[in-house]
Write a protein that holds these residues in place. Structure first.
Motif, PDB file in Angstrom:
ATOM      1  N   ARG A 163     -12.564 -54.350  19.850  1.00  0.00           N
ATOM      2  CA  ARG A 163     -12.917 -55.197  20.899  1.00  0.00           C
ATOM      3  C   ARG A 163     -13.955 -55.849  20.485  1.00  0.00           C
ATOM      4  NH1 ARG A 163     -11.614 -51.086  26.034  1.00  0.00           N
ATOM      5  NH2 ARG A 163      -9.525 -51.508  26.107  1.00  0.00           N
ATOM      6  N   LYS A 199      -8.487 -58.406  22.164  1.00  0.00           N
ATOM      7  CA  LYS A 199      -8.073 -57.748  23.324  1.00  0.00           C
ATOM      8  C   LYS A 199      -7.130 -56.622  22.762  1.00  0.00           C
ATOM      9  CE  LYS A 199      -5.226 -58.244  27.499  1.00  0.00           C
ATOM     10  NZ  LYS A 199      -4.337 -59.194  28.120  1.00  0.00           N
ATOM     11  N   THR A 200      -7.729 -55.366  23.326  1.00  0.00           N
ATOM     12  CA  THR A 200      -7.129 -54.115  22.548  1.00  0.00           C
ATOM     13  C   THR A 200      -6.759 -53.072  23.607  1.00  0.00           C
ATOM     14  OG1 THR A 200      -8.759 -54.440  20.851  1.00  0.00           O
ATOM     15  CG2 THR A 200      -7.712 -52.427  21.006  1.00  0.00           C
ATOM     16  N   SER A 201      -5.714 -52.251  23.382  1.00  0.00           N
ATOM     17  CA  SER A 201      -5.110 -51.375  24.245  1.00  0.00           C
ATOM     18  C   SER A 201      -4.332 -50.422  23.451  1.00  0.00           C
ATOM     19  CB  SER A 201      -4.526 -51.876  25.381  1.00  0.00           C
ATOM     20  OG  SER A 201      -3.318 -52.559  24.958  1.00  0.00           O
ATOM     21  N   VAL A 202      -4.168 -49.120  23.885  1.00  0.00           N
ATOM     22  CA  VAL A 202      -3.218 -48.100  23.276  1.00  0.00           C
ATOM     23  C   VAL A 202      -1.991 -48.361  24.045  1.00  0.00           C
ATOM     24  CG1 VAL A 202      -2.690 -45.530  23.130  1.00  0.00           C
ATOM     25  CG2 VAL A 202      -5.128 -46.441  23.101  1.00  0.00           C
ATOM     26  N   VAL A 203      -0.816 -48.734  23.215  1.00  0.00           N
ATOM     27  CA  VAL A 203       0.341 -49.008  23.760  1.00  0.00           C
ATOM     28  C   VAL A 203       1.685 -47.833  23.598  1.00  0.00           C
ATOM     29  CG1 VAL A 203       0.082 -51.409  23.613  1.00  0.00           C
ATOM     30  CG2 VAL A 203       1.004 -50.308  21.536  1.00  0.00           C
ATOM     31  N   VAL A 217     -10.669 -48.423  18.986  1.00  0.00           N
ATOM     32  CA  VAL A 217     -10.363 -49.725  20.258  1.00  0.00           C
ATOM     33  C   VAL A 217     -11.773 -50.312  20.505  1.00  0.00           C
ATOM     34  CG1 VAL A 217     -10.380 -49.680  22.888  1.00  0.00           C
ATOM     35  CG2 VAL A 217      -8.756 -48.424  21.617  1.00  0.00           C
ATOM     36  N   GLU A 218     -12.852 -49.690  20.534  1.00  0.00           N
ATOM     37  CA  GLU A 218     -14.144 -50.268  20.601  1.00  0.00           C
ATOM     38  C   GLU A 218     -14.462 -51.436  19.754  1.00  0.00           C
ATOM     39  OE1 GLU A 218     -16.968 -47.499  21.702  1.00  0.00           O
ATOM     40  OE2 GLU A 218     -16.135 -47.177  23.724  1.00  0.00           O
ATOM     41  N   ARG A 262     -10.861 -43.904  20.425  1.00  0.00           N
ATOM     42  CA  ARG A 262     -11.855 -44.783  21.141  1.00  0.00           C
ATOM     43  C   ARG A 262     -12.814 -45.552  20.079  1.00  0.00           C
ATOM     44  NH1 ARG A 262     -16.206 -42.266  25.572  1.00  0.00           N
ATOM     45  NH2 ARG A 262     -14.115 -41.959  26.585  1.00  0.00           N
ATOM     46  N   ILE A 290      -2.300 -48.625  18.454  1.00  0.00           N
ATOM     47  CA  ILE A 290      -3.269 -49.519  19.188  1.00  0.00           C
ATOM     48  C   ILE A 290      -2.906 -50.671  18.954  1.00  0.00           C
ATOM     49  CG2 ILE A 290      -5.839 -50.143  19.026  1.00  0.00           C
ATOM     50  CD1 ILE A 290      -6.347 -47.224  18.412  1.00  0.00           C
ATOM     51  N   ARG A 291      -2.765 -51.616  20.169  1.00  0.00           N
ATOM     52  CA  ARG A 291      -2.427 -53.138  19.605  1.00  0.00           C
ATOM     53  C   ARG A 291      -3.715 -53.895  20.092  1.00  0.00           C
ATOM     54  NH1 ARG A 291       2.241 -56.796  22.749  1.00  0.00           N
ATOM     55  NH2 ARG A 291       1.333 -58.525  22.266  1.00  0.00           N
ATOM     56  N   THR A 309      -0.969 -60.801  16.879  1.00  0.00           N
ATOM     57  CA  THR A 309      -1.021 -59.349  17.136  1.00  0.00           C
ATOM     58  C   THR A 309      -1.124 -58.423  15.912  1.00  0.00           C
ATOM     59  OG1 THR A 309       0.185 -59.584  19.339  1.00  0.00           O
ATOM     60  CG2 THR A 309       0.188 -57.622  18.646  1.00  0.00           C
TER      61      THR A 309
END
Length: 218
Positions: free
Chosen positions: A166, A171-175, A162-163, A159, A211-212, A147
């Motif tokens: 990816r 696998k990416t998301s804002v946490v 994140v993009e 964005r 961002i994770r 991670t």
């Protein structure tokens, strides 16, 4: 947490605490090998060990930061190796179970390499000079199942981070998110940020995000 901070070394503040909170909520795997990019005082490296990391490699380009982090980790007798250098030095020890990063992300008018304290924040005209490099190399920095947690401002494109992550197989998301008023550096650049279209006229706040990115294996 009391820390030695030599003159010019980045002071732990809102982005540091947001990243630290995200790290704690992510729950480091027991015995994790951790990389911290742009360590500053070593605050996150210390927190990583206290939250279960078996070892931490901490890297910074600013020599006073390296000396500060070495003192702060050695006086606590923690398993932290502090290196003077950039992401290239970090890759030498890859892969890691966890990567923590608070890279320079403040847009500036010049793309010239900064020096001194500005090493901690100047990141080119769009603020992505170091973020893009980190995103491009993130997959290879991580073990399978590893991670990465990276903190930065909305001024340099949530964005896009994140993009890009990816697109590089993560696998990416804002946490985590928080709104913070401009500090002295951004207040001094408000006119430039308005001219560049990075903030609205009169805006004097920014959103910070963590961002994770996870290297999931199929």
């Amino acid at each position: 947490m009391k820390l030695l901070r030599l003159p010019g070394v980045y002071r732990p503040q809102a982005d540091t605490w947001l990243l630290m909170r995200a790290m704690r909520e992510a729950r480091l795997p027991a015995g994790a090998r951790v990389l911290e990019v742009c360590t500053g005082t070593g605050a996150l490296a210390i927190a990583a060990v206290r939250n279960g990391a078996a070892s931490v490699t901490a890297v910074d380009r600013y020599l006073p930061a390296v000396l500060s982090a070495r003192f702060n980790t050695r006086v606590r007798r923690l398993p932290v190796a502090v290196r003077h250098g950039d992401l290239a030095q970090a890759i030498d020890g890859a892969p890691f179970d966890v990567v923590l990063a608070n890279p320079p992300y403040v847009p500036c008018e010049s793309d010239a390499d900064p020096d001194g304290a500005a090493l901690a924040w100047d990141a080119g005209a769009d603020g992505r000079k170091h973020l893009d490099c980190l995103c491009d190399r993130a997959y290879d920095l991580l073990t399978p199942g590893g991670t990465m947690l990276v903190v930065h401002s909305s001024l340099c494109g949530i964005r896009q981070t994140v993009e890009t992550l990816r697109d590089n197989g993560l696998k990416t998301s804002v946490v985590a998110r928080t709104i913070e008023p401009f500090g002295p550096v951004l207040r001094g650049r408000a006119d430039f940020l308005e001219r560049a279209g990075l903030i609205a006229p009169g805006q004097r706040h920014e959103e910070l995000v963590v961002i994770r990115a996870d290297r999931t294996e199929r």
